[in-house]
Design a protein around this motif. Structure first.
Motif, PDB file in Angstrom:
ATOM      1  N   GLY A  45      -8.272 -30.858   0.790  1.00 37.10           N
ATOM      2  CA  GLY A  45      -8.677 -29.456   0.658  1.00 37.10           C
ATOM      3  C   GLY A  45      -9.363 -28.998   1.935  1.00 37.10           C
ATOM      4  O   GLY A  45      -9.096 -29.512   3.019  1.00 37.10           O
ATOM      5  N   ALA A 195     -18.098 -15.727  -6.595  1.00 35.84           N
ATOM      6  CA  ALA A 195     -16.724 -15.681  -7.116  1.00 35.84           C
ATOM      7  C   ALA A 195     -16.603 -15.176  -8.559  1.00 35.84           C
ATOM      8  O   ALA A 195     -15.668 -14.422  -8.871  1.00 35.84           O
ATOM      9  CB  ALA A 195     -16.061 -17.041  -6.964  1.00 35.84           C
ATOM     10  N   ILE A 316     -18.514 -34.686   2.454  1.00 35.90           N
ATOM     11  CA  ILE A 316     -18.503 -33.312   2.973  1.00 35.90           C
ATOM     12  C   ILE A 316     -18.022 -32.341   1.890  1.00 35.90           C
ATOM     13  O   ILE A 316     -17.526 -32.754   0.840  1.00 35.90           O
ATOM     14  CB  ILE A 316     -17.607 -33.204   4.237  1.00 35.90           C
ATOM     15  N   TRP A 411      -9.685 -13.346   7.957  1.00 36.50           N
ATOM     16  CA  TRP A 411     -10.363 -14.653   7.913  1.00 36.50           C
ATOM     17  C   TRP A 411      -9.480 -15.675   7.199  1.00 36.50           C
ATOM     18  O   TRP A 411      -9.289 -16.796   7.678  1.00 36.50           O
ATOM     19  CB  TRP A 411     -11.707 -14.502   7.190  1.00 36.50           C
TER      20      TRP A 411
HETATM   21  C1  LIG Z   1     -12.580 -18.045  -6.732  1.00 35.65           C
HETATM   22  C2  LIG Z   1     -13.129 -18.700  -5.495  1.00 35.65           C
HETATM   23  C3  LIG Z   1     -13.353 -17.955  -4.357  1.00 35.65           C
HETATM   24  C4  LIG Z   1     -13.845 -18.569  -3.207  1.00 35.65           C
HETATM   25  N1  LIG Z   1     -14.076 -17.815  -2.075  1.00 35.65           N
HETATM   26  C5  LIG Z   1     -14.544 -18.417  -0.955  1.00 35.65           C
HETATM   27  C6  LIG Z   1     -14.761 -17.654   0.244  1.00 35.65           C
HETATM   28  O1  LIG Z   1     -14.598 -16.426   0.289  1.00 35.65           O
HETATM   29  N2  LIG Z   1     -15.160 -18.302   1.346  1.00 35.65           N
HETATM   30  C7  LIG Z   1     -15.371 -19.661   1.351  1.00 35.65           C
HETATM   31  O2  LIG Z   1     -15.717 -20.204   2.405  1.00 35.65           O
HETATM   32  N3  LIG Z   1     -15.210 -20.402   0.222  1.00 35.65           N
HETATM   33  C8  LIG Z   1     -14.824 -19.819  -0.920  1.00 35.65           C
HETATM   34  N4  LIG Z   1     -14.644 -20.562  -2.062  1.00 35.65           N
HETATM   35  C9  LIG Z   1     -15.112 -21.970  -2.101  1.00 35.65           C
HETATM   36  C10 LIG Z   1     -14.111 -22.984  -1.568  1.00 35.65           C
HETATM   37  O3  LIG Z   1     -12.892 -22.924  -2.255  1.00 35.65           O
HETATM   38  C11 LIG Z   1     -14.703 -24.368  -1.729  1.00 35.65           C
HETATM   39  O4  LIG Z   1     -16.018 -24.381  -1.245  1.00 35.65           O
HETATM   40  C12 LIG Z   1     -13.869 -25.394  -0.986  1.00 35.65           C
HETATM   41  O5  LIG Z   1     -12.621 -25.533  -1.623  1.00 35.65           O
HETATM   42  C13 LIG Z   1     -14.577 -26.748  -0.910  1.00 35.65           C
HETATM   43  O6  LIG Z   1     -13.800 -27.627  -0.168  1.00 35.65           O
HETATM   44  P1  LIG Z   1     -13.740 -29.169  -0.559  1.00 35.65           P
HETATM   45  O7  LIG Z   1     -12.934 -29.831   0.497  1.00 35.65           O
HETATM   46  O8  LIG Z   1     -15.092 -29.669  -0.858  1.00 35.65           O
HETATM   47  O9  LIG Z   1     -12.971 -29.206  -1.949  1.00 35.65           O
HETATM   48  P2  LIG Z   1     -11.471 -28.766  -2.277  1.00 35.65           P
HETATM   49  O10 LIG Z   1     -10.998 -27.721  -1.354  1.00 35.65           O
HETATM   50  O11 LIG Z   1     -11.447 -28.493  -3.741  1.00 35.65           O
HETATM   51  O12 LIG Z   1     -10.626 -30.062  -1.994  1.00 35.65           O
HETATM   52  C14 LIG Z   1     -10.807 -31.230  -2.739  1.00 35.65           C
HETATM   53  C15 LIG Z   1      -9.500 -32.013  -2.701  1.00 35.65           C
HETATM   54  O13 LIG Z   1      -9.763 -33.338  -3.120  1.00 35.65           O
HETATM   55  C16 LIG Z   1      -8.696 -33.783  -3.919  1.00 35.65           C
HETATM   56  N5  LIG Z   1      -9.226 -34.867  -4.749  1.00 35.65           N
HETATM   57  C17 LIG Z   1     -10.175 -34.777  -5.715  1.00 35.65           C
HETATM   58  N6  LIG Z   1     -10.396 -35.999  -6.245  1.00 35.65           N
HETATM   59  C18 LIG Z   1      -9.587 -36.865  -5.589  1.00 35.65           C
HETATM   60  C19 LIG Z   1      -9.360 -38.266  -5.691  1.00 35.65           C
HETATM   61  N7  LIG Z   1     -10.004 -39.011  -6.579  1.00 35.65           N
HETATM   62  N8  LIG Z   1      -8.440 -38.834  -4.866  1.00 35.65           N
HETATM   63  C20 LIG Z   1      -7.771 -38.070  -3.958  1.00 35.65           C
HETATM   64  N9  LIG Z   1      -7.946 -36.737  -3.816  1.00 35.65           N
HETATM   65  C21 LIG Z   1      -8.844 -36.149  -4.630  1.00 35.65           C
HETATM   66  C22 LIG Z   1      -8.267 -32.546  -4.698  1.00 35.65           C
HETATM   67  O14 LIG Z   1      -6.938 -32.654  -5.158  1.00 35.65           O
HETATM   68  C23 LIG Z   1      -8.445 -31.448  -3.654  1.00 35.65           C
HETATM   69  O15 LIG Z   1      -7.268 -31.189  -2.937  1.00 35.65           O
HETATM   70  C24 LIG Z   1     -14.127 -19.963  -3.215  1.00 35.65           C
HETATM   71  C25 LIG Z   1     -13.889 -20.702  -4.367  1.00 35.65           C
HETATM   72  C26 LIG Z   1     -13.412 -20.088  -5.506  1.00 35.65           C
HETATM   73  C27 LIG Z   1     -13.174 -20.915  -6.742  1.00 35.65           C
END
Ligand SMILES: Cc1cc2nc3c(=O)[nH]c(=O)nc-3n(C[C@H](O)[C@H](O)[C@H](O)COP(=O)(O)OP(=O)(O)OC[C@H]3O[C@@H](n4cnc5c(N)ncnc54)[C@H](O)[C@@H]3O)c2cc1C
Length: 421
Positions: A45, A195, A316, A411
């Motif tokens: 992600g 959100a 992270i 963005w």
């Molecule tokens: C409706 C909404 C609107 C948003 N708007 C904004 C915005 O305007 N600006 C902004 O900056 N952020 C925004 N966000 C927040 C943003 O989406 C998150 O903060 C971001 O996705 C976090 O990134 P991450 O890498 O921690 O998690 P994620 O992006 O969720 O990625 C996690 C990944 O890990 C994988 N995973 C999980 N467990 C495992 C495992 N055991 N083994 C292998 N893979 C695994 C998942 O499949 C996923 O692909 C928004 C969120 C939502 C829900």
């Protein structure tokens, strides 16, 4: 106090360098296919992609990305899909660009972390690492709402990628048929605090456009919209733009949900619904707790995002417990920062901050669309002086405006390109 923390951090970073040397030196006996340091990134992600791109660009390490999904879908801005103003594919990208960087991509889910043996386990294989970057996002605390788990398919949260389709179907049915659409908002910390209110405003926008006869009931566990610096513009948008569509109930704790009777019980009484979008409290996935890296979220050192429990692991994005916002922008920037730290450590060039140094932390940007042409923007910058808590600064739009609506789309496109272009 300050000195104790500094010494602890210095030892930890020295430990990381030493651990790298040991693991790199030990590679000859541990590795059969490679003599380069191995960095495993779990989660493709926002955070994981920042780390993977930076590590791969360095050209000095073997990078493995483990992710169960075939591709990426953005939660940011996907409200336009959920409310019928865009296609799901507008927010989806393939991992082709990552494959082209020579990253080994494993389409699987990590089920366990063997910290002593420095390997992660999927159902079918063990994958060794010298450094591990966990960017696994979050899971929902289903047990917080009695009645939820037995009927989870009826109540999609839609705060993780690819869950948006189920919420899109709920919204489409509601806009057509009317009734009561309930949205619950948990207490922080949860992903992207504005959100839920964005979702309420955009559904109300669609109701207005389609003449839906019904009510959108926002059941908020908080006193005002979150985060506090955005309370006023968000509350104003809900009241002034959608006063006839939205009923906003504050300080209401959901107690249980009855899927059969279609009733949400709260501390402020029972609310019947035709559709319910229950946004549950959130925590890091169970993998993090099982590995002893933290309770609700993983405990990390700032500014390094190194696990407090294990110096070869970095956590992270939304899985970590710092007070920084749970934002994709911040997750991506943290992934880049951690990627650079790992490369510098391996090269013996990592320079730690000294006492009194002010270190800039990755920035966050969040957008709250309140109609197809208006949005509210919040920028969050922060820094840390070693041993002290981070200083967090907010810059907020005083009201919804057209420039931020355009800025949000620009963005989004830039970020998706930086990740997967
Ligand atoms: C409706 C909404 C609107 C948003 N708007 C904004 C915005 O305007 N600006 C902004 O900056 N952020 C925004 N966000 C927040 C943003 O989406 C998150 O903060 C971001 O996705 C976090 O990134 P991450 O890498 O921690 O998690 P994620 O992006 O969720 O990625 C996690 C990944 O890990 C994988 N995973 C999980 N467990 C495992 C495992 N055991 N083994 C292998 N893979 C695994 C998942 O499949 C996923 O692909 C928004 C969120 C939502 C829900």
């Amino acid at each position: 106090m300050k000195e104790t923390n500094l010494i602890r951090r210095r030892n930890m970073l020295k430990g990381a360098a030493a651990a790298t040397t040991v693991s790199v030196m030990g590679c000859a006996s541990q590795l059969t296919t490679s003599s380069r340091p191995r960095v495993v990134v779990v989660g493709g992600g926002w955070g994981g992609l920042g780390a993977v791109r930076t590590l791969a660009a360095g050209g000095k390490v073997d990078v493995t990305l483990i992710e169960p999904n075939d591709g990426f879908m953005s939660c940011p801005l996907s409200i336009l899909y959920i409310t019928g103003y865009a296609q799901a594919s507008d927010f989806q990208r393939s991992y082709r660009a990552i494959d082209a960087l020579g990253v080994r991509r494993v389409k699987d889910r990590v089920v366990d972390i063997d910290r002593a043996g420095r390997k992660v386990k999927t159902a079918t294989q063990d994958i060794p690492y010298d450094f591990l970057v966990l960017a696994t996002g979050l899971e929902y605390m289903e047990e917080a709402l009695p009645g939820y788990a037995a009927a989870r398919d009826q109540f999609p949260v839609g705060f993780r990628a690819f869950e948006q389709a189920a919420v899109q179907r709920q919204v489409a049915a509601f806009v057509e048929q009317g009734g009561n659409f309930v949205i619950t908002v948990p207490k922080p910390p949860y992903r992207c605090p504005p959100a839920p209110y964005e979702r309420a405003c955009m559904i109300a926008h669609r109701m207005k456009e389609k003449g839906t006869r019904g009510k959108l009931i926002v059941v908020d566990a908080n006193k005002h919209p979150m985060p506090p610096p955005l309370a006023k513009p968000l509350e104003t948008a809900m009241r002034e733009m959608y006063g006839s569509q939205i009923e906003y109930i504050t300080e209401a704790d959901p107690k249980s949900i009855d899927a059969g009777r279609k009733v949400l019980s709260t501390s402020k009484g029972d609310i019947p619904f035709s559709q319910a979008n229950v946004i549950l409290p959130m925590r890091a996935p169970g993998l993090i707790r099982k590995a002893g890296l933290g309770e609700r979220f993983a405990a990390v050192e700032l500014p390094t995002f190194q696990s407090k429990a294990d110096r070869n692991i970095f956590v992270i994005g939304d899985s970590q417990s710092s007070p920084l916002p749970k934002s994709g922008h911040l997750a991506f920037g943290t992934g880049q920062q951690v990627g650079e730290q790992i490369l510098a450590t391996i090269a013996g060039k990592y320079k730690e901050a000294g006492l009194g140094d002010e270190v800039t932390l990755p920035a966050a940007i969040c957008w709250g669309k309140v109609s197809t042409s208006l949005a509210i923007n919040i920028n969050v910058t922060s820094s840390i002086s070693i041993g002290d808590p981070p200083k967090i600064r907010f810059q907020v739009d005083p009201a919804a405006n057209a420039a931020s609506s355009k800025g949000a789309m620009d963005w989004g496109r830039n970020m998706w390109n930086a990740m997967l272009g």
